[in-house]
Design an enzyme around this catalytic site. Sequence first.
Site, PDB file in Angstrom:
ATOM      1  N   CYS A   1     -17.590   3.416 -12.913  1.00 28.87           N
ATOM      2  CA  CYS A   1     -18.528   4.117 -13.801  1.00 28.87           C
ATOM      3  C   CYS A   1     -18.562   3.443 -15.170  1.00 28.87           C
ATOM      4  O   CYS A   1     -19.632   3.273 -15.779  1.00 28.87           O
ATOM      5  CB  CYS A   1     -18.132   5.583 -13.954  1.00 28.87           C
ATOM      6  SG  CYS A   1     -18.038   6.497 -12.388  1.00 28.87           S
TER       7      CYS A   1
ATOM      8  N   CYS B   1       0.322   3.506   3.005  1.00 23.59           N
ATOM      9  CA  CYS B   1       0.956   2.934   4.197  1.00 23.59           C
ATOM     10  C   CYS B   1       2.447   3.263   4.216  1.00 23.59           C
ATOM     11  O   CYS B   1       3.018   3.590   5.260  1.00 23.59           O
ATOM     12  CB  CYS B   1       0.768   1.424   4.232  1.00 23.59           C
ATOM     13  SG  CYS B   1      -0.965   0.886   4.209  1.00 23.59           S
TER      14      CYS B   1
ATOM     15  N   CYS C   1       0.834  -1.216   0.000  1.00 26.79           N
ATOM     16  CA  CYS C   1       0.000   0.000   0.000  1.00 26.79           C
ATOM     17  C   CYS C   1       0.865   1.262   0.000  1.00 26.79           C
ATOM     18  O   CYS C   1       1.662   1.482   0.917  1.00 26.79           O
ATOM     19  CB  CYS C   1      -0.925  -0.026   1.219  1.00 26.79           C
ATOM     20  SG  CYS C   1      -1.675   1.550   1.629  1.00 26.79           S
TER      21      CYS C   1
ATOM     22  N   CYS D   1     -13.201   6.830 -13.982  1.00 25.95           N
ATOM     23  CA  CYS D   1     -13.677   5.904 -12.942  1.00 25.95           C
ATOM     24  C   CYS D   1     -14.011   4.529 -13.529  1.00 25.95           C
ATOM     25  O   CYS D   1     -14.898   4.399 -14.377  1.00 25.95           O
ATOM     26  CB  CYS D   1     -14.894   6.503 -12.246  1.00 25.95           C
ATOM     27  SG  CYS D   1     -15.810   5.343 -11.215  1.00 25.95           S
TER      28      CYS D   1
END
Length: 507
Positions: free
Chosen positions: A396, A61, A58, A393
């Site tokens: 989407c 992170c 991540c 997106c």
Amino acid sequence: MRSFAPWALSLLGATTAVSAADTQSETPSDVVSLTKDTFNDFLAEHELVLAEFFAPWCGHCKALAPKYEEAATELKAKNIPLVKVDCTTEEDVCSEQEVTGYPTLKVFRGPNDAKPYQGARQADTIVSYMVKQSLPAVSAVSQETLEDFKTMDKIVVVGYFSEDDKASTEAYTTFAESQRDNYLFGSANDAAIASAEGVKQPSIVLYKDFDEKKATYNGALEPEALLSWVKTASTPLVGEVGPETYSGYITAGIPLAYIFAESEEERIEFAEKFKPVAEKHKGTINIATIDAKAFGAHAGNLNLDPKKFPAFAIQDPTRNAKYPYDQSKEISAKEVGKFIQDVLDGNVEPSIKSEPIPETQDGSVTVVVAHSYKDLVIDNDKDVLLEFYAPWCGHCKALAPKYDELAEFYAKNKETSSKVTIAKIDATANDVPDSITGFPTIKLFPAGSKDTPVEYSGSRTVEDLANFVKENGKHGVDAMAAQAEAENDQGTDGEAEPSEKSEHDEL
């Protein structure tokens, strides 16, 4: 739903990437790594713990890691441990804690008492937040401890009440309980201390390390009035917008004026020149500088040219309105001060970014832009289902064929098309009056109740969307029933091949 906040994204995109820091570093660490076997025991042994649930891959992170480490080192001396759990190897722990994204930070008071960490992901903020958690909602201060208490955080609030003033003390304590995550609260009942501080009982003093250093409140101890005062008093006359401060500015309940400048020297100079303007409008608008080199992309969100600085704009989050200042003009405190006054007086129309209104509607889904929003969504007697989307997106894009199919169900029938519109708007290219926090966001604007749209949160299937329109729309149109009836009629008339599947059957 993909998280969407243009400003937050621009801030994250502008921060320096962590190239070497990794949550799995072999260097000595003050962050304690926990596993399924040690997690509950460790929490049971410590009164207060901050836990990070992370994944090694991540990026957020990795960006947090050095800041989390720095905070852990400072808080270790205060006996407040910071721990981490690798969710790629400790799946059971993360599942039990209902971790759905990385990093997730939680404050624990024992294994069964957890609440989300609400602060910014910066070392000093983590330290400040956890110190507040370690103290009572209101700390008793004395003549000997007051000066030290004032320096425990950037903002410190102290109530001065007489010992027999139970009502004021109780009201203050209740307020402190509700705001303990945000501010550090103390209380003194010795009249001599209040006198030494130049205040009378009852009163509340907010201490800060900027501007006039302290502010005094003598009004009614009502939660809304107190919170409004604390927010105003704790905000610099001319502060700086950044990752740590943006949320506070945007939730302050008043407009925010940005001064974009590329150099620190410029920002310091602007801050000094605008202090009289900020003082004049304190409590009605916040004014802050912003680093145009790091966060200049945000100027585009305010309908400014993101390549031309210095620049000025006002954003009113409560009305979702933007007021960019003419970039051909000089940013002077005098002239911009007049502009601010005109905006506050309602004499300036907000800037609206809009794509051109389509000359024709080619598909079954009605394309809405900012300049046609009122006509197509609000000022009509139809139930309007509107998708707020972003071209980039993925969710989407996955929804698009289903949404087109849904629109077809209504468009092909005169009875349903006269009562329901299925529409979409590119929320990245058009200013919209609605609060959009993710893509896609789908809202139904029922006829006769356009001011109270209903947000859709179900699965994105044609059937579920159609049922949502039927159940929440004023007209109660059942598109699926109408489609089935049309298909039955078609089969009876012999116009369709017996083996041919309908669009609905193929879902």
